[in-house]
Design a protein around this motif. Structure first.
Motif, PDB file in Angstrom:
ATOM      1  N   LEU A 114       2.734   8.696   6.948  1.00  0.00           N
ATOM      2  CA  LEU A 114       2.936   9.712   5.926  1.00  0.00           C
ATOM      3  C   LEU A 114       1.929   9.487   4.813  1.00  0.00           C
ATOM      4  CD1 LEU A 114       6.829   9.627   5.730  1.00  0.00           C
ATOM      5  CD2 LEU A 114       5.408  11.254   6.967  1.00  0.00           C
ATOM      6  N   PRO A 115       0.748  10.025   4.894  1.00  0.00           N
ATOM      7  CA  PRO A 115      -0.238   9.801   3.837  1.00  0.00           C
ATOM      8  C   PRO A 115       0.162  10.523   2.556  1.00  0.00           C
ATOM      9  CG  PRO A 115      -1.059  11.413   5.408  1.00  0.00           C
ATOM     10  CD  PRO A 115       0.229  10.909   5.973  1.00  0.00           C
ATOM     11  N   VAL A 116      -0.057   9.883   1.410  1.00  0.00           N
ATOM     12  CA  VAL A 116       0.276  10.441   0.105  1.00  0.00           C
ATOM     13  C   VAL A 116      -0.942  10.264  -0.788  1.00  0.00           C
ATOM     14  CG1 VAL A 116       1.817  10.326  -1.871  1.00  0.00           C
ATOM     15  CG2 VAL A 116       2.687   9.864   0.412  1.00  0.00           C
ATOM     16  N   VAL A 117      -1.235  11.288  -1.611  1.00  0.00           N
ATOM     17  CA  VAL A 117      -2.350  11.178  -2.555  1.00  0.00           C
ATOM     18  C   VAL A 117      -1.981  10.154  -3.617  1.00  0.00           C
ATOM     19  CG1 VAL A 117      -3.801  12.407  -4.215  1.00  0.00           C
ATOM     20  CG2 VAL A 117      -2.999  13.564  -2.135  1.00  0.00           C
ATOM     21  N   PRO A 118      -2.724   9.071  -3.778  1.00  0.00           N
ATOM     22  CA  PRO A 118      -2.313   7.992  -4.684  1.00  0.00           C
ATOM     23  C   PRO A 118      -2.617   8.309  -6.146  1.00  0.00           C
ATOM     24  CG  PRO A 118      -4.362   7.396  -3.576  1.00  0.00           C
ATOM     25  CD  PRO A 118      -3.968   8.732  -3.059  1.00  0.00           C
ATOM     26  N   PRO A 119      -1.607   8.558  -6.992  1.00  0.00           N
ATOM     27  CA  PRO A 119      -1.834   8.667  -8.435  1.00  0.00           C
ATOM     28  C   PRO A 119      -2.020   7.271  -9.026  1.00  0.00           C
ATOM     29  CG  PRO A 119       0.485   8.896  -7.968  1.00  0.00           C
ATOM     30  CD  PRO A 119      -0.204   8.790  -6.639  1.00  0.00           C
ATOM     31  N   ASP A 120      -2.644   7.207 -10.191  1.00  0.00           N
ATOM     32  CA  ASP A 120      -2.878   5.909 -10.829  1.00  0.00           C
ATOM     33  C   ASP A 120      -2.209   5.783 -12.187  1.00  0.00           C
ATOM     34  OD1 ASP A 120      -6.232   6.560 -12.160  1.00  0.00           O
ATOM     35  OD2 ASP A 120      -4.362   7.729 -12.196  1.00  0.00           O
ATOM     36  N   ASP A 121      -1.286   6.701 -12.554  1.00  0.00           N
ATOM     37  CA  ASP A 121      -0.633   6.608 -13.862  1.00  0.00           C
ATOM     38  C   ASP A 121       0.376   5.463 -13.930  1.00  0.00           C
ATOM     39  OD1 ASP A 121       1.880   9.212 -13.423  1.00  0.00           O
ATOM     40  OD2 ASP A 121       1.038   7.725 -12.042  1.00  0.00           O
ATOM     41  N   TYR A 122       0.720   4.882 -12.789  1.00  0.00           N
ATOM     42  CA  TYR A 122       1.672   3.771 -12.799  1.00  0.00           C
ATOM     43  C   TYR A 122       1.107   2.554 -13.515  1.00  0.00           C
ATOM     44  CZ  TYR A 122      -1.061   1.625  -9.043  1.00  0.00           C
ATOM     45  OH  TYR A 122      -2.060   1.052  -8.308  1.00  0.00           O
ATOM     46  N   LYS A 123      -0.201   2.408 -13.548  1.00  0.00           N
ATOM     47  CA  LYS A 123      -0.791   1.224 -14.162  1.00  0.00           C
ATOM     48  C   LYS A 123      -0.478   1.153 -15.645  1.00  0.00           C
ATOM     49  CE  LYS A 123      -4.626   1.148 -10.842  1.00  0.00           C
ATOM     50  NZ  LYS A 123      -6.098   1.206 -10.681  1.00  0.00           N
ATOM     51  N   ARG A 124      -0.553   2.322 -16.305  1.00  0.00           N
ATOM     52  CA  ARG A 124      -0.274   2.323 -17.745  1.00  0.00           C
ATOM     53  C   ARG A 124       1.194   1.967 -18.011  1.00  0.00           C
ATOM     54  NH1 ARG A 124      -3.521   6.841 -17.063  1.00  0.00           N
ATOM     55  NH2 ARG A 124      -1.705   8.201 -16.996  1.00  0.00           N
ATOM     56  N   MET A 125       2.088   2.485 -17.180  1.00  0.00           N
ATOM     57  CA  MET A 125       3.512   2.192 -17.379  1.00  0.00           C
ATOM     58  C   MET A 125       3.813   0.709 -17.130  1.00  0.00           C
ATOM     59  SD  MET A 125       4.614   5.010 -18.403  1.00  0.00           S
ATOM     60  CE  MET A 125       6.314   4.484 -18.505  1.00  0.00           C
ATOM     61  N   LEU A 126       3.178   0.135 -16.104  1.00  0.00           N
ATOM     62  CA  LEU A 126       3.432  -1.272 -15.809  1.00  0.00           C
ATOM     63  C   LEU A 126       2.835  -2.179 -16.876  1.00  0.00           C
ATOM     64  CD1 LEU A 126       2.871  -1.307 -11.948  1.00  0.00           C
ATOM     65  CD2 LEU A 126       5.038  -1.356 -13.188  1.00  0.00           C
ATOM     66  N   LEU A 127       1.680  -1.786 -17.413  1.00  0.00           N
ATOM     67  CA  LEU A 127       1.112  -2.560 -18.519  1.00  0.00           C
ATOM     68  C   LEU A 127       2.013  -2.480 -19.754  1.00  0.00           C
ATOM     69  CD1 LEU A 127      -2.699  -1.758 -18.203  1.00  0.00           C
ATOM     70  CD2 LEU A 127      -1.572  -3.955 -17.806  1.00  0.00           C
ATOM     71  N   TYR A 131       4.390   3.849  -8.445  1.00  0.00           N
ATOM     72  CA  TYR A 131       3.627   3.020  -7.513  1.00  0.00           C
ATOM     73  C   TYR A 131       3.996   3.338  -6.066  1.00  0.00           C
ATOM     74  CZ  TYR A 131       2.334  -1.099  -4.814  1.00  0.00           C
ATOM     75  OH  TYR A 131       1.849  -1.932  -3.854  1.00  0.00           O
ATOM     76  N   ARG A 132       5.328   3.503  -5.810  1.00  0.00           N
ATOM     77  CA  ARG A 132       5.744   3.847  -4.445  1.00  0.00           C
ATOM     78  C   ARG A 132       5.124   5.164  -4.011  1.00  0.00           C
ATOM     79  NH1 ARG A 132      10.065   1.429  -1.854  1.00  0.00           N
ATOM     80  NH2 ARG A 132      10.459   3.397  -0.763  1.00  0.00           N
ATOM     81  N   ALA A 133       5.005   6.094  -4.961  1.00  0.00           N
ATOM     82  CA  ALA A 133       4.416   7.377  -4.623  1.00  0.00           C
ATOM     83  C   ALA A 133       2.924   7.257  -4.349  1.00  0.00           C
ATOM     84  CB  ALA A 133       4.656   8.380  -5.754  1.00  0.00           C
ATOM     85  N   ALA A 134       2.301   6.209  -4.907  1.00  0.00           N
ATOM     86  CA  ALA A 134       0.864   6.038  -4.742  1.00  0.00           C
ATOM     87  C   ALA A 134       0.497   5.327  -3.450  1.00  0.00           C
ATOM     88  CB  ALA A 134       0.286   5.256  -5.926  1.00  0.00           C
ATOM     89  N   MET A 135       1.452   4.701  -2.832  1.00  0.00           N
ATOM     90  CA  MET A 135       1.136   3.929  -1.628  1.00  0.00           C
ATOM     91  C   MET A 135       1.168   4.800  -0.375  1.00  0.00           C
ATOM     92  SD  MET A 135       0.523   0.926  -2.818  1.00  0.00           S
ATOM     93  CE  MET A 135      -0.185   1.851  -4.197  1.00  0.00           C
ATOM     94  N   VAL A 136       0.477   4.367   0.633  1.00  0.00           N
ATOM     95  CA  VAL A 136       0.485   5.046   1.934  1.00  0.00           C
ATOM     96  C   VAL A 136       1.504   4.360   2.823  1.00  0.00           C
ATOM     97  CG1 VAL A 136      -0.854   5.623   3.982  1.00  0.00           C
ATOM     98  CG2 VAL A 136      -1.909   5.719   1.718  1.00  0.00           C
ATOM     99  N   VAL A 137       2.537   5.086   3.219  1.00  0.00           N
ATOM    100  CA  VAL A 137       3.610   4.521   4.020  1.00  0.00           C
ATOM    101  C   VAL A 137       3.218   4.588   5.496  1.00  0.00           C
ATOM    102  CG1 VAL A 137       6.029   4.660   4.623  1.00  0.00           C
ATOM    103  CG2 VAL A 137       5.276   5.251   2.307  1.00  0.00           C
TER     104      VAL A 137
END
Length: 924
Positions: free
Chosen positions: A187-200, A685-691
């Motif tokens: 199930l390929p998913v387009v990886p967003p990168d906004d999770y980095k700011r939230m985790l920081l 992050y889960r949404a950004a990963m390729v399952v």
């Protein structure tokens, strides 16, 4: 009949606590149980702990579970009353052989669990070290998490599906040549990168939260009290019995003077040197005029014969017999003092000379015989002649050493033979001597047989406060004052009586000693906790506050009188502990500060044990297992020290470590914000990963017929060969013919944890490992797993195999006990079971497959099938589906801890469909 010995449920419960019991452990426990000698609780605990415990953490878990199953109140040295060795060995054999799914893990009673939870004290760890570790771990997690979440993600190679550990198998309804044997779902998913700011942001909030918590801890930290220094070469022993000095004599100087004067003179049969003129003239006349001289009788003082029974318990604190003998001797009265045991047929003088009473018969008129005893050593039949001989003495009295409340049949025994009975008190002595030396010979004060009494009433175990008030009577107030100092020396008890209860006779101390649970040691009297609870509550409620202070100050003065001279000696520390325990009732905050320091020395265990039952005022039940303090600490420092020394004091932890409410609100907001940012970052992050779920490989099983189950005529052979229970093997009968009409696909191995994780998003397994079979899953959870697989396919293609399909595939065309034949020695090449598993599951496809290419159909973990549990039919059946309903589903294949016979292809197990056990899934 006593309840069954709980060894089997105890060992089963240990598994739930993380202490795995292997087949080798069962053998060692069985060997230990065959050892000779009585089995006590302490012996059983030591043996099992030595065999099963590997580290300190397991030891703590083992001890808590042991106390839950075995009565902790049972005397550790008493022989265990419920240990049936043969029954215990049978339980061990059953545990080693039964299928996991059939086992019922018995839990301890709820009252035992609650008692265990209440008995576990809060761990007083060094908060500074813990906080430093938490801060370091938090920083490491933040840095490591940022690296992990921002690193390039490479999809891992897909693991293969496995078998056993109660798993699932998906099955096609009909063979479909166009359907692939291998299922790959990405199930390929387009990886967003906004999770980095939230985790920081979450990492920054975590650091801020830890820093703020550290500030609160530093601002509210209380100084630890330092242990006092002491020198080992100085005196170490402090005699607690010396507090209060010696007891006052029972006979004062005035009483002894009166007793000496009361004896007077009597006319002896021996003549004196004084001539009786009138009697001489009369005697001369009767003699025919021949002179005959008559002298007056000699006037002499009577000799007092004081005999004391050395076998009586009261002799340790009642020295009235010795005081009488010594006092009369100093006043010129002839006294013979002797000791005896039981009855005074024979006594010994202080110089060791043995004297028989019969040796004094010639001059009985000149003796006043006083026998001091409690009558307990007198036996009516054995000593009847001795008592009759004693009663023939003209002046004899039996002096009862006990308080009049305790006069019973033993005390009344001398009165049956006419021996007068008196209390061994100054008044009783005066009455006894007055009876014999007065001209009228009055018997005032002597007790008759009917007046002796019935003795102390027996405590029935209820209403302790009523019983104590009735028993102590006028000594109740004295007992309440004595309860404020423990242990209580005889000298201190007597000093309190003379200072605050002067009208009370000294023999009332017998009532203190007779209170339920009172122990007498070298240090004095130690009252039982329920008695202390009643007496101290009475002291706080019935005594005026000024008098309470006066009593406690008086006790402190007596303690300070015996202060050891060396302030750095161990004897001085012991003395301080006793002083501060009394001072705790007067100045609790100052006393707790010193007690907290003393608790840092080797006195800590003694101090905590003595204060363990202490609770705040008003929180103790009269007659319960807690003792109320007279005053509560006034400062927060004092409350904290009390919470550390007395676990059951009733001081909440919040009072011991106070934090302002707005500090708690601010800290809580920081925690919520940190968790919120971390949770949202995790979601993104889960949404950004390729399952990429791992592939599931299937094997085509052809249609055909086979004999299902075990022949009835081979039940005995199977039971004997594998040492199984007969009912297990009989459950596999009757053997019957089954036709599988359509071919089907079956997973070549059990569902792995990686496959389960990819579909379900979680991994409930106990033994973690991507290629290990998933376990700890219920039948209902397996159905959800299959539903999700079917949803991905868009059609109903997967299901669990039926029980008949499973055994058909497992046999792979063979008819033996296993897929390779009936030789259990070859099982190690095909299965993970009790003899080679090492107490855990193993990755799939490590052993040989059966002839149809299926792995781990025996051993490793049990496998769910579709059928409800039911009895076999004797007729030939086609594609059987099992009963339409039931209470349990069927599991097959055996597991990693089973014996060889428990891994046969015909073995059946059952489990409720909602129970998540050590069971896996096989897709079909």
């Amino acid at each position: 009949m006593p309840p069954p010995f709980p060894l089997a449920p105890f060992l089963a419960a240990l598994d739930t606590d993380g202490i795995a019991v292997t087949l080798h452990d069962y053998d060692r426990i069985s060997l230990a149980l065959r050892a000779e000698g009585g089995w006590t609780v302490i012996r059983l605990r030591r043996v099992l702990m030595a065999l099963l415990v590997c580290d300190d953490e397991q030891e703590a878990v083992f001890l808590r579970r042991f106390d839950a199953f075995f009565d902790a109140q049972l005397d550790a040295d008493a022989v265990f009353p419920q240990l049936d060795v043969e029954r215990a060995l049978a339980d061990l054999r059953r545990l080693a052989q039964e299928p996991v799914a059939d086992r019922e893990v018995t839990r301890p009673p709820r009252r035992v669990v609650r008692a265990l939870e209440a008995a576990v004290p809060p761990h007083a760890k060094r908060f500074r070290v813990v906080l430093a570790l938490v801060l370091a771990v938090g920083l490491g997690c933040a840095v490591g998490g940022y690296w992990w979440w921002t690193r390039p993600v490479e999809p891992e190679p897909p693991p293969v599906v496995a078998d056993d550990s109660l798993g699932t198998q998906a099955k096609t309804v009909a063979p479909d040549p166009s359907w692939p044997k291998t299922l790959v779902d990405t199930l390929p998913v387009v990886p967003p990168d906004d999770y980095k700011r939230m985790l920081l942001t979450a990492a920054g909030l975590l650091l801020l939260t830890l820093a703020y918590g550290f500030y609160l801890w530093r601002s509210r930290q209380l100084p630890r009290d330092k242990a006092p220094e002491w020198q080992p070469d100085l005196p170490r022993h402090f005699r607690l019995g010396a507090v209060g000095g010696a007891m006052a004599p029972r006979l004062d100087a005035m009483a002894l003077d009166q007793l000496a004067d009361a004896l007077g003179y009597f006319q002896s049969e021996q003549p004196s040197d004084r001539l009786d003129v009138a009697a001489s003239i009369e005697a001369t006349g009767r003699n025919g005029g021949l002179p005959r001289l008559v002298f007056r009788p000699r006037h002499v003082i009577r000799t007092v014969l004081v005999l004391e029974d050395i076998g009586v318990e009261t002799r340790a604190w009642n020295a009235i017999a010795r005081e009488l003998a010594e006092g009369l001797r100093r006043r010129g009265v002839p006294v013979i003092y002797g000791t005896f045991t039981g009855v005074p047929q024979q006594f010994r003088t202080p110089d060791g000379t043995a004297v028989h009473l019969d040796d004094l018969d010639d001059n009985r008129q000149g003796y006043l015989l006083l026998v001091f005893s409690d009558g307990k050593g007198v036996q009516p039949r054995r000593d009847a002649l001795a008592l009759e001989a004693l009663a023939r003495w003209p002046m004899v009295a039996w002096m009862e050493l006990r308080d009049r409340l305790f006069w019973d049949e033993n005390a009344a025994l001398p009165t049956r033979y006419g021996i007068p009975l008196y209390a061994a008190t100054p008044e009783g002595l005066a009455q006894a001597m007055g009876r014999f030396v007065s001209e009228r010979g009055q018997s005032r004060g002597a007790a008759t047989e009917g007046q002796a009494g019935r003795g102390l009433p027996v405590y029935a175990g209820v209403h302790l406060d009523v019983y104590l008030e009735e028993m102590l009577s006028d000594a109740l107030s004295w007992a309440q004052a004595c309860a404020m100092v423990q242990p209580l020396s005889f000298g201190m008890a007597d000093a309190l009586r003379r200072a605050f209860c002067g009208a009370l006779p000294p023999q009332r101390i017998d009532r203190l000693i007779a209170m339920p649970g009172t122990a007498r040691t070298e240090a004095g009297l130690s009252f039982a906790t329920p008695v202390l609870s009643v007496l101290r509550q009475g002291f706080a409620e019935r005594w005026e506050a000024e008098w309470q202070e006066e009593v406690l100050r008086f006790v402190l003065e007596r303690i300070e009188e015996v202060e050891p001279p060396e302030p750095t000696s161990w004897a001085h520390l012991t003395w301080e502990w006793m002083r501060e325990r009394v001072r705790l009732e007067v100045e609790p905050d100052a006393a707790l500060e010193r007690l907290s320091g003393l608790a840092q020395t080797r006195l800590g265990g003694t101090i905590r044990a003595a204060l363990d039952a202490c609770v705040l005022p008003g929180r103790a039940e009269p007659g319960g297992d807690t003792v109320p303090l007279r005053l509560a600490p006034r400062t927060r420092d004092g409350l904290q020290r009390l919470a550390r020394l007395a676990v059951r004091s009733g001081v909440p932890l919040l009072e011991a470590y106070p934090v302002a409410w707005w500090h708690r609100v601010a800290l809580g907001l920081l925690v919520v914000a940190c968790l919120g940012c971390a949770a949202w970052g995790g979601v993104r992050y889960r949404a950004a990963m390729v399952v990429t779920p791992p592939e599931i490989t299937f094997v085509l099983i052809p249609a055909g017929t086979f004999l299902m189950g075990t022949p009835a005529d081979q039940v005995d052979a199977v039971v004997n060969r594998y040492e199984l229970k007969r009912e297990w093997v009989e459950d596999e009968t009757p053997q019957h013919e089954v036709e599988i009409s359509q071919p089907f696909y079956l997973g070549e191995m059990e569902v792995t944890q990686a496959q389960w994780q990819a579909v379900m998003g979680s991994n409930p397994s106990w033994f973690k490992g991507h290629e290990r079979p998933v376990e700890q899953v219920s039948w209902e959870e397996v159905q959800e797993f299959i539903r999700r697989l079917n949803t991905r396919e868009g059609r109903e293609i997967y299901r669990l195999p039926t029980e008949a399909e499973w055994e058909y595939a497992a046999r792979a065309g063979t008819t033996g006990d296993f897929s390779f034949g009936s030789d259990p020695s070859e099982l190690k090449d095909y299965a993970w079971y009790g003899e080679n598993s090492g107490g855990e599951t193993h990755p799939v496809r490590q052993k040989k497959p059966n002839d149809w290419g299926l792995y781990d159909m025996s051993g490793n973990v049990w496998e769910w099938v579709q059928d409800w549990y039911g009895d076999y039919l004797a007729d030939t059946v086609v594609d059987p589906q099992g009963p339409n309903n039931g209470a349990n589903r069927v599991v097959r294949g055996g597991g990693w801890r089973r014996v060889a016979g428990g891994c046969r292809v015909a073995i059946r197990g059952i489990a409720p469909p909602a129970i998540a056990a050590a069971i896996s899934a096989s897709a079909s």
